[in-house]
Scaffold this motif. Structure first.
Motif, PDB file in Angstrom:
ATOM      1  N   ARG A  84      52.845  41.274  55.409  1.00 53.12           N
ATOM      2  CA  ARG A  84      53.676  40.253  54.782  1.00 53.12           C
ATOM      3  C   ARG A  84      54.282  40.753  53.477  1.00 53.12           C
ATOM      4  NH1 ARG A  84      50.424  35.086  53.460  1.00 53.12           N
ATOM      5  NH2 ARG A  84      48.679  36.129  54.461  1.00 53.12           N
ATOM      6  N   PHE A  86      56.327  38.849  50.268  1.00 50.85           N
ATOM      7  CA  PHE A  86      56.710  37.527  49.777  1.00 50.85           C
ATOM      8  C   PHE A  86      58.012  37.607  48.970  1.00 50.85           C
ATOM      9  CE2 PHE A  86      52.185  38.290  49.773  1.00 50.85           C
ATOM     10  CZ  PHE A  86      51.675  37.237  50.513  1.00 50.85           C
ATOM     11  N   LEU A  90      55.491  39.225  42.341  1.00 47.00           N
ATOM     12  CA  LEU A  90      54.156  39.192  41.735  1.00 47.00           C
ATOM     13  C   LEU A  90      53.069  38.961  42.774  1.00 47.00           C
ATOM     14  CD1 LEU A  90      54.905  37.039  38.572  1.00 47.00           C
ATOM     15  CD2 LEU A  90      54.717  39.517  38.731  1.00 47.00           C
ATOM     16  N   LEU A  91      53.445  38.390  43.932  1.00 45.92           N
ATOM     17  CA  LEU A  91      52.428  37.971  44.896  1.00 45.92           C
ATOM     18  C   LEU A  91      51.894  39.098  45.774  1.00 45.92           C
ATOM     19  CD1 LEU A  91      53.646  34.502  46.207  1.00 45.92           C
ATOM     20  CD2 LEU A  91      51.727  35.012  44.718  1.00 45.92           C
ATOM     21  N   GLY A  92      52.624  40.205  45.839  1.00 51.60           N
ATOM     22  CA  GLY A  92      52.270  41.225  46.816  1.00 51.60           C
ATOM     23  C   GLY A  92      51.290  42.280  46.349  1.00 51.60           C
ATOM     24  N   THR A  93      51.079  42.357  45.029  1.00 54.11           N
ATOM     25  CA  THR A  93      50.254  43.446  44.511  1.00 54.11           C
ATOM     26  C   THR A  93      49.274  42.907  43.471  1.00 54.11           C
ATOM     27  OG1 THR A  93      52.095  43.842  43.005  1.00 54.11           O
ATOM     28  CG2 THR A  93      51.856  45.378  44.826  1.00 54.11           C
ATOM     29  N   ALA A  94      48.227  43.684  43.210  1.00 53.01           N
ATOM     30  CA  ALA A  94      47.289  43.340  42.131  1.00 53.01           C
ATOM     31  C   ALA A  94      47.785  44.033  40.868  1.00 53.01           C
ATOM     32  CB  ALA A  94      45.880  43.789  42.475  1.00 53.01           C
ATOM     33  N   PHE A  95      48.258  43.251  39.905  1.00 55.06           N
ATOM     34  CA  PHE A  95      49.031  43.826  38.792  1.00 55.06           C
ATOM     35  C   PHE A  95      48.195  44.654  37.826  1.00 55.06           C
ATOM     36  CE2 PHE A  95      47.818  41.036  35.275  1.00 55.06           C
ATOM     37  CZ  PHE A  95      47.216  39.991  35.965  1.00 55.06           C
ATOM     38  N   ASP A  96      46.904  44.323  37.721  1.00 51.61           N
ATOM     39  CA  ASP A  96      46.080  45.029  36.737  1.00 51.61           C
ATOM     40  C   ASP A  96      45.351  46.224  37.372  1.00 51.61           C
ATOM     41  OD1 ASP A  96      45.363  45.322  34.113  1.00 51.61           O
ATOM     42  OD2 ASP A  96      43.545  44.131  34.283  1.00 51.61           O
ATOM     43  N   MET A  97      45.801  46.631  38.552  1.00 55.45           N
ATOM     44  CA  MET A  97      45.195  47.795  39.208  1.00 55.45           C
ATOM     45  C   MET A  97      46.281  48.840  39.435  1.00 55.45           C
ATOM     46  SD  MET A  97      42.723  45.695  41.814  1.00 55.45           S
ATOM     47  CE  MET A  97      41.765  47.058  42.420  1.00 55.45           C
ATOM     48  N   ASN A 102      45.943  49.815  44.745  1.00 55.30           N
ATOM     49  CA  ASN A 102      46.607  48.842  45.611  1.00 55.30           C
ATOM     50  C   ASN A 102      46.800  49.403  47.018  1.00 55.30           C
ATOM     51  OD1 ASN A 102      47.839  46.139  44.448  1.00 55.30           O
ATOM     52  ND2 ASN A 102      47.767  47.598  42.768  1.00 55.30           N
ATOM     53  N   MET A 161      52.889  48.750  51.481  1.00 58.72           N
ATOM     54  CA  MET A 161      51.530  48.274  51.740  1.00 58.72           C
ATOM     55  C   MET A 161      51.472  47.424  53.004  1.00 58.72           C
ATOM     56  SD  MET A 161      50.504  47.360  47.812  1.00 58.72           S
ATOM     57  CE  MET A 161      49.123  46.315  48.238  1.00 58.72           C
TER      58      MET A 161
END
Lengths: 264, 305
Positions: A84, A86, A90-97, A102, A161
């Motif tokens: 998926r 989006f 901001l919804l597709g990834t972990a921002f603080d990693m 990821n 991803m």
């Protein structure tokens, strides 16, 4: 590959806000088919994708993916077969990693997320190779946190991803809508490249009618929770944006209030 | 100035409380979940540990305390994920229930003294007669826990746990149940908190039903102080920062006591420290707006001249 049988979804049933989002929708996709979806605001496009992804439960009907009935399976389980992207970058990834972290989670999809090494050396080499396909220089920034990336870069990363574990179905919900035109074009190009190379069965919602006709092999138009047009083959090849808009206005009885749909 | 004995005992306390701070780090930072179970699970660990100490099984007490804390964390996780109760409320509910549970564990006594009981700090095997026995034992436990936690957070499961705190939607989209990751995280966090409570009980030679009040704030203060002073560059650095933060917090408290502050004011001081630390970004923002206003006012004056 995907068989949707008469699914319906109504939100807030019985309240003043009751909204019929999907009404007895049926849709079948063959393996490798790339369908684009268009329609005005509130047509039910996103609800359709969210019902397939399992974010919403359907009220009636069934959804079969690759021979498996997934109508009642929880979101995370069906995600193992579905990729998926989006609308919101901001919804597709972990921002603080980091980019590598990821990708490691995406790469482990459907395999195991257990107590094995998070990222091995071989993984890193593979990730660099895949990132290079994006042609954004991200392979040089593999240990940087995702919060340092631009919206377009994140969306390209999310696309990678979503596709790297070769999903049975790829769902794209206006994934270029919030990007500036140059990078949006790039992400669209990458989308069609990955989809055709991996022969992914794909549903792409777009607000861009030109892109809807240009990409993929089939186009459906939705209005008030129903599919009002299903174009493929020669009929689609001869279709133009102008005729599509006229058709929409005659079928829906409304004028396109919103020029977001018209802009190429 | 503080004398050496005070410094050493503060460091000893800091090392033990660091385990609790690591637990708070997992829930607040890694899972991004304000888990208030801590105040209860800390006492639960202490109570289990003390009861087993009086029965002559100090090591078993530590092990069972760990398990009891894990159970408490599991309850909070299920309240949140199954029954969809808000995370903060789930924690409060478990904490409240634990107050009664803890009293039951302690056979309805508010306090269990462990004077003249064998504890892991007094077992003859441990460096007999040394002043540093307690420090050595707790440091070893802490180092082992930190190492295991570090390795765990580097595994695929650990990556997914960290991603859950960042972006739940993404974790589900990548095929992992966030209900499960939250469960694992809270179990782990409260196991560490209870371990800390278990060691504190044996170290201080008593367990008290009220000893957990404000524990979550102390843990949070340690995390924040550690991050501010020692940085967050990478995972190892972050874990070390939490530990050093916990020790630093104890030193600050000891110093305040040394200056003549009554011990009953400790909770007030803890609250003030956490308030101050949490408000730093907002205060910075206000200052920079003020600066811009002043320079804008100056600028317009110059133009009008």
């Amino acid at each position: 590959m995907l068989r949707i049988n008469e699914i319906s979804k109504t939100f807030d049933r019985g309240s003043v806000n009751e909204k019929r989002a999907l009404h007895r929708i049926s849709l079948s996709l063959d393996e490798g088919e790339f369908v684009t979806v268009i329609g005005g605001n509130g047509a039910g496009k996103s609800t359709l994708i969210n019902c397939i992804a399992g974010i919403h439960q359907v009220d009636t009907g069934s959804i079969i993916l690759d021979g498996m009935d997934i109508t009642f399976s929880p979101e995370y389980k069906r995600s193992r077969m579905i990729g998926r992207v989006f609308q919101d970058p901001l919804l597709g990834t972990a921002f603080d990693m980091t980019i590598a972290e990821n990708l490691a989670i995406a790469w482990a999809k459907g395999k195991s997320h257990g107590l094995t090494a998070g990222i091995t050396r071989a993984d890193l080499a593979l990730f660099r190779e895949r990132l290079a396909l994006l042609d954004l220089g991200l392979e040089e920034r593999i240990n940087q946190k995702v919060k340092l990336l631009s919206g377009g870069e994140r969306q390209a990363l999310t696309l990678l991803m979503a596709t790297m574990a070769r999903p049975k179905l790829l769902l794209l919900d206006e994934h270029t809508a919030s990007l500036d035109p140059a990078i949006a074009k790039k992400v669209l190009y990458l989308t069609s490249k990955f989809v055709s190379e991996e022969k992914l069965t794909t549903i792409m919602i777009t607000h861009n009618m030109k892109a809807a006709l240009e990409y993929g092999s089939r186009t459906i138009m939705m209005h008030e929770g129903e599919i009002i047009l299903d174009l493929a083959g020669e009929e689609r090849a001869e279709m133009t944006v102008e005729r599509l808009i006229k058709y929409f206005e005659s079928r829906s009885g409304t004028r396109l209030e919103n020029d977001r749909l018209l802009l190429a | 100035m503080m004398n050496l004995a005070t410094v050493i005992s503060s460091v000893e306390l800091g090392v033990i409380y660091a385990l609790m701070a690591l637990g708070v780090f997992i829930s607040f930072r890694t899972l991004n979940m304000p888990d208030l179970t801590v105040d209860g699970s800390f006492v639960l660990g202490a109570a289990v540990s003390a009861v087993l100490c009086t029965a002559g099984h100090p090591i078993m007490g530590i092990v069972l305390a760990l398990a009891a804390g894990a159970l408490a964390g599991g309850v909070t996780a299920l309240l949140h994920t199954w029954l969809k109760i808000q995370p903060i409320l789930s924690g409060i509910l478990t904490m409240l229930a634990l107050y009664s549970v803890n009293l039951k564990v302690m056979s309805n006594r508010a306090n269990i003294p462990l004077l003249n009981q064998k504890t892991i700090f007094s077992l003859p095997e441990w460096v007999p007669g040394s002043d540093y026995a307690a420090l050595a034992v707790s440091s070893m436990v802490l180092l082992a826990v930190m190492l295991l936690l570090y390795l765990f957070l580097k595994t695929k499961a650990g990556l997914v746990l960290r991603a859950t705190g960042d972006n739940e939607q993404m974790v589900r989209a990548l095929g992992v149940s966030t209900d499960l990751t939250k469960f694992i995280g809270l179990v782990l966090a409260n196991a560490l908190v209870a371990l800390s409570g278990a060691l504190i009980a044996q170290y201080q030679s008593f367990a008290d039903v009220g000893m957990g009040i404000g524990m979550v704030i102390i843990g949070l203060a340690s995390v924040i102080i550690g991050e501010a002073v020692f940085g967050t560059a990478n995972l190892l650095r972050r874990l070390m920062a939490v530990i050093l933060g916990a020790i630093l917090y104890r030193l600050v408290i000891a110093f305040a006591l040394e200056l003549g502050m009554p011990p009953t004011d400790l909770k007030l001081i803890s609250a003030v420290i956490v308030c101050a630390a949490l408000s730093i970004p907002a205060v910075k923002e206000k200052f920079s707006v003020l600066r811009n206003k002043i320079s804008a006012a100056r600028g317009s004056k110059e133009v009008s001249l």
